[in-house]
Motif scaffolding. Structure first.
Motif, PDB file in Angstrom:
ATOM      1  N   GLY A  33      -4.106   9.305  -3.642  1.00 32.09           N
ATOM      2  CA  GLY A  33      -5.470   9.755  -3.354  1.00 32.09           C
ATOM      3  C   GLY A  33      -6.406   8.597  -3.085  1.00 32.09           C
ATOM      4  O   GLY A  33      -7.217   8.632  -2.138  1.00 32.09           O
ATOM      5  N   SER A  34      -6.323   7.534  -3.891  1.00 32.18           N
ATOM      6  CA  SER A  34      -7.160   6.349  -3.665  1.00 32.18           C
ATOM      7  C   SER A  34      -6.829   5.690  -2.339  1.00 32.18           C
ATOM      8  O   SER A  34      -7.725   5.206  -1.636  1.00 32.18           O
ATOM      9  N   GLY A  35      -5.541   5.671  -1.989  1.00 28.49           N
ATOM     10  CA  GLY A  35      -5.159   5.097  -0.702  1.00 28.49           C
ATOM     11  C   GLY A  35      -5.728   5.865   0.474  1.00 28.49           C
ATOM     12  O   GLY A  35      -6.151   5.277   1.473  1.00 28.49           O
ATOM     13  N   MET A  36      -5.757   7.187   0.384  1.00 23.51           N
ATOM     14  CA  MET A  36      -6.354   7.991   1.452  1.00 23.51           C
ATOM     15  C   MET A  36      -7.850   7.729   1.558  1.00 23.51           C
ATOM     16  O   MET A  36      -8.411   7.693   2.658  1.00 23.51           O
ATOM     17  N   GLN A  37      -8.491   7.529   0.436  1.00 28.80           N
ATOM     18  CA  GLN A  37      -9.919   7.208   0.438  1.00 28.80           C
ATOM     19  C   GLN A  37     -10.169   5.891   1.157  1.00 28.80           C
ATOM     20  O   GLN A  37     -11.071   5.771   1.996  1.00 28.80           O
ATOM     21  N   LEU A  38      -9.377   4.878   0.853  1.00 25.88           N
ATOM     22  CA  LEU A  38      -9.530   3.572   1.492  1.00 25.88           C
ATOM     23  C   LEU A  38      -9.140   3.620   2.963  1.00 25.88           C
ATOM     24  O   LEU A  38      -9.732   2.921   3.793  1.00 25.88           O
ATOM     25  N   LEU A  39      -8.143   4.436   3.301  1.00 26.81           N
ATOM     26  CA  LEU A  39      -7.741   4.564   4.705  1.00 26.81           C
ATOM     27  C   LEU A  39      -8.856   5.170   5.536  1.00 26.81           C
ATOM     28  O   LEU A  39      -9.128   4.713   6.663  1.00 26.81           O
ATOM     29  N   PHE A  40      -9.532   6.176   4.992  1.00 27.34           N
ATOM     30  CA  PHE A  40     -10.666   6.771   5.706  1.00 27.34           C
ATOM     31  C   PHE A  40     -11.781   5.751   5.876  1.00 27.34           C
ATOM     32  O   PHE A  40     -12.380   5.639   6.960  1.00 27.34           O
ATOM     33  N   MET A  41     -12.072   5.003   4.837  1.00 24.23           N
ATOM     34  CA  MET A  41     -13.131   3.990   4.915  1.00 24.23           C
ATOM     35  C   MET A  41     -12.804   2.927   5.961  1.00 24.23           C
ATOM     36  O   MET A  41     -13.648   2.572   6.791  1.00 24.23           O
ATOM     37  N   ALA A  42     -11.576   2.406   5.945  1.00 25.25           N
ATOM     38  CA  ALA A  42     -11.191   1.357   6.888  1.00 25.25           C
ATOM     39  C   ALA A  42     -11.214   1.864   8.320  1.00 25.25           C
ATOM     40  O   ALA A  42     -11.670   1.156   9.232  1.00 25.25           O
TER      41      ALA A  42
END
Length: 707
Positions: A411-420
């Motif tokens: 879940g945290s990785g998806m959050q960072l992927l959206f941000m990047a």
């Protein structure tokens, strides 16, 4: 239900307000033009000093050896000098401390010389000024949103380019003693470049500062020297010791030390003056005025293209490998079976018939579906007519260990992927550019908070797929894990930076604001997304059911049972990213006065990187399944993010051989920020690898019929 709807509406409103507050300074060059008429006042803002040798910055007016603000108003401005300018979140986090000054600039009016003040500096402050000059600190001023620049020309003298900031002072060697001497720049020649605007008035397309050190001798108190532009002796940062006081203090000693740390009341007077010149520059358009800050970086374009070609070659080779695995190996294995039967009892019967010499193909068992786990046979025998990966049909979707941690990490990785993705897209479109000061960090923070919805959704749905029941606990872990660790690290670093009285330290009020942004906005958004992913959405369905008893895993190759395996696979994505890292690191750590602007190249390399991570993870996962090892869940996540290990190793090498960082605090900041950046990269690419492996496994085993 009404309560849930009202809670969701409130969370959305808070999210929108947060995002708007982070992006209020939206700015595209060519639209927000400030035009000046003759005799219009032009405010000059002072910001900070910074160095490429250290991570510590200092607000300009916090320096005890520069002219303090007088508080007087200039040019009809309602604010007196020393008034703080409202900053966005990104500006505060990057250490900006912008204030109004006492410099008087009037469009079209040249000033030969103007006295600013005379500052008396104590012995300890003189020593601090020498240390700052020794570490190559430069000053940043701002006019019309342009940083004051030092002007250079290329080797062939065909082009001019800017470097943001100008030197605080300089150092040379005394010909008499051979020791270093330090001189402070106390006269500033300000050159404002302008051109006529089509709509009328004038626009500023250049801001240059030429500092100079001029001795205090030969001038009256508070006045300019006779000829400020003539060659004159510089103002040395040196206070002669009081021999009588030293002899009295160290009476009876044969050697009398000169102690610069102890203030004995002696001071050094530093007179500050400035000149202002306005020069027309018709060749530079206002919308292109930032290009001068990038001209010195154009020579790296060929290297960027080489990086892209290198990335494409690596990704293509891996793509061919994946294609071969899928089209020939996997599909070939499935079609080669003829019947696709995977029932253990059927396979054992086939094995017995093979041993008796009966090689004739037998029919499938009628309607032998895989029922509940209790109906599955636990007596596995070697399958002689199937590939290794097909033997795992009853275990490949077995819930991994520590699934309660894997779901929040994804879940945290998806959050960072959206941000990047959002940051790179906005940068390529020109929304995020150097003129939007602090915009990259501000918008990134807004995107990260908003992406809490995606974080909660993917974490909650994956947690439900794993069969978890305490989804609120999973939500809490997802919302607090990465942001909590990041906030704790920043808070600890801030304690060290606060002790240095540096503007790099985040103000306490900003820390409280970040804490509220996290707890009052991001956490509710994660909860909302987790509720949608766990309560409203269905779990991801698997094409095969899981045996009641886990299959025994045979002895594994060394690269599947040691951390060296995923680490070695991380070399391939690192090779894709390596060349572009040279430019990113140079801009972040060596040339902080410059601006990274080639986001188009970075976006292409990032896209190829994601494809490469997917390919590497699929190959590694297939290799693991062929070894009859069904523990691919965590392995795929570690394989996808393993190149973070090599990036951090590169940070260590870069620190040792490329940087000249001095001081414990600067070193601590470098490695802490590097570790945090590598953690972000690990979570992002690890999530991409996990999802790619998950999709690959589901697709492969969905083609198998189990009787």
């Amino acid at each position: 239900m009404a309560t849930s709807k009202s809670f969701g509406l409130s969370a959305w409103v808070l999210c929108v307000l947060s995002f708007v507050s982070c992006t209020w300074a939206f700015y595209i060059p060519g639209y927000s033009v400030t035009r000046y008429n003759d005799n219009d006042p032009i405010p000059l803002l002072v910001n900070k000093i910074f160095s490429d040798y250290t991570q510590l910055q200092y607000a300009y007016f916090d320096l005890p050896f520069v002219c303090p603000p007088s508080g007087k108003t200039h040019g009809g401005s309602p604010f007196g000098s020393g008034q703080s300018i409202s900053l966005n979140l990104g500006e505060v986090l990057r250490g900006d401390r912008i204030m109004t000054s006492d410099f008087e600039l009037t469009m079209g009016n040249d000033v030969e010389c103007q006295a600013l003040c005379t500052r008396e500096v104590s012995r300890s402050n003189v020593k601090w000024a020498r240390n700052l000059i020794k570490e190559n600190y430069v000053i940043e001023w701002i006019v019309d949103n342009l940083p004051g620049a030092t002007s250079f020309v290329t080797v062939d003298r065909s082009r001019k380019y800017y470097a943001s900031g100008f030197k605080l002072g300089y150092r040379d060697i005394s010909p008499a003693t051979g020791q270093s001497r330090y001189f402070i720049n106390n006269h500033f020649t300000i050159v404002i470049r302008w051109r006529a605007a089509p709509e009328g008035g004038k626009v500023i397309n250049g801001f240059e500062v030429y500092p100079k050190s001029v001795t205090a001798a030969g001038r009256k108190e508070g006045s300019c020297p006779a000829d400020v532009h003539a060659e004159r002796e510089g103002l040395g940062l040196y206070i002669a010791p009081d021999e009588s006081k030293l002899k009295e203090k160290y009476a009876g000693l044969s050697y009398i030390p000169h102690d610069d740390d102890e203030d004995d009341g002696a001071t050094l007077k530093i007179p500050y003056t400035y000149s202002v010149y306005f020069r027309e520059e018709p060749k530079v358009e206002w919308a292109n005025r930032w290009d001068l800050y990038f001209t010195n970086q154009e020579e790296g374009s060929m290297t960027h293209w080489l990086a892209i070609v290198n990335s494409l070659i690596i990704s293509t080779v891996l793509g061919v490998t994946v294609f071969v695995i899928w089209s020939r190996t996997v599909q070939g294995d499935i079609k080669g079976r003829g019947d696709g039967a995977m029932d253990d009892r059927k396979v054992k019967g086939q094995s017995r018939r093979k041993r008796s010499g009966d090689k004739k193909n037998e029919g499938l068992l009628d309607n032998a579906d895989v029922e509940n786990d209790a109906d599955m046979s636990s007596d596995d025998e070697p399958l002689e007519d199937t590939s290794g990966w097909k033997l795992l049909h009853g275990d490949v979707f077995r819930v991994p260990e520590y699934s309660g941690l894997l779901a929040p990490l994804v879940g945290s990785g998806m959050q960072l992927l959206f941000m990047a993705t959002g940051l790179l897209s906005l940068s390529c479109l020109g929304v995020l550019n150097p003129s939007f000061r602090g915009g990259f960090v501000s918008v990134g923070m807004g995107l990260f908070v908003f992406a809490g919805l995606f974080s909660g959704y993917f974490s909650g749905r994956l947690y439900k797929t794993f069969g978890g029941t305490t989804w609120r606990k999973n939500t809490l872990i997802t919302a607090l894990l990465f942001p909590g660790l990041s906030f704790l690290l920043v808070l600890i670093l801030n304690l060290f930076v606060w002790a240095q009285a540096s503007s790099t330290a985040i103000p306490f009020s900003t820390l409280i604001g970040l804490l509220l942004l996290w707890l009052l906005i991001q956490v509710p958004l994660v909860y909302l997304g987790s509720w949608a992913g766990y309560v409203r959405a269905k779990p991801w369905e698997h094409p095969l059911k899981t045996n009641a008893i886990a299959r025994q895993i045979p002895p594994q190759p060394w690269y599947l049972i040691s951390p060296a395996g995923p680490i070695l696979t991380g070399l391939v994505p690192f090779a894709v990213l390596f060349i572009e890292l040279l430019f990113v690191f140079k801009n972040l750590w060596q040339d902080k006065s410059g601006y990274y602007y080639v986001f188009g190249f970075l976006s292409v390399v990032s896209a190829v990187l994601i494809v490469t991570v997917i390919e590497v993870t699929v190959i590694a996962t297939y290799s693991q399944l062929c070894s009859e090892n069904y523990h691919w869940w965590w392995q795929s996540f570690l394989t996808g993010g393993s190149s973070a290990f090599w990036i951090f190793a590169y940070c260590i090498w870069y620190y040792m051989f490329k940087l000249h960082v001095t001081g414990f605090v600067s070193t601590l900041l470098f490695f802490s920020y590097s570790f945090l950046a590598c953690t972000v990269y690990f979570l992002l690419t690890g999530t991409v690898g996990f999802l790619a492996a998950y999709a690959f496994v589901r697709r492969v085993y969905s083609a198998i019929k189990v009787d």
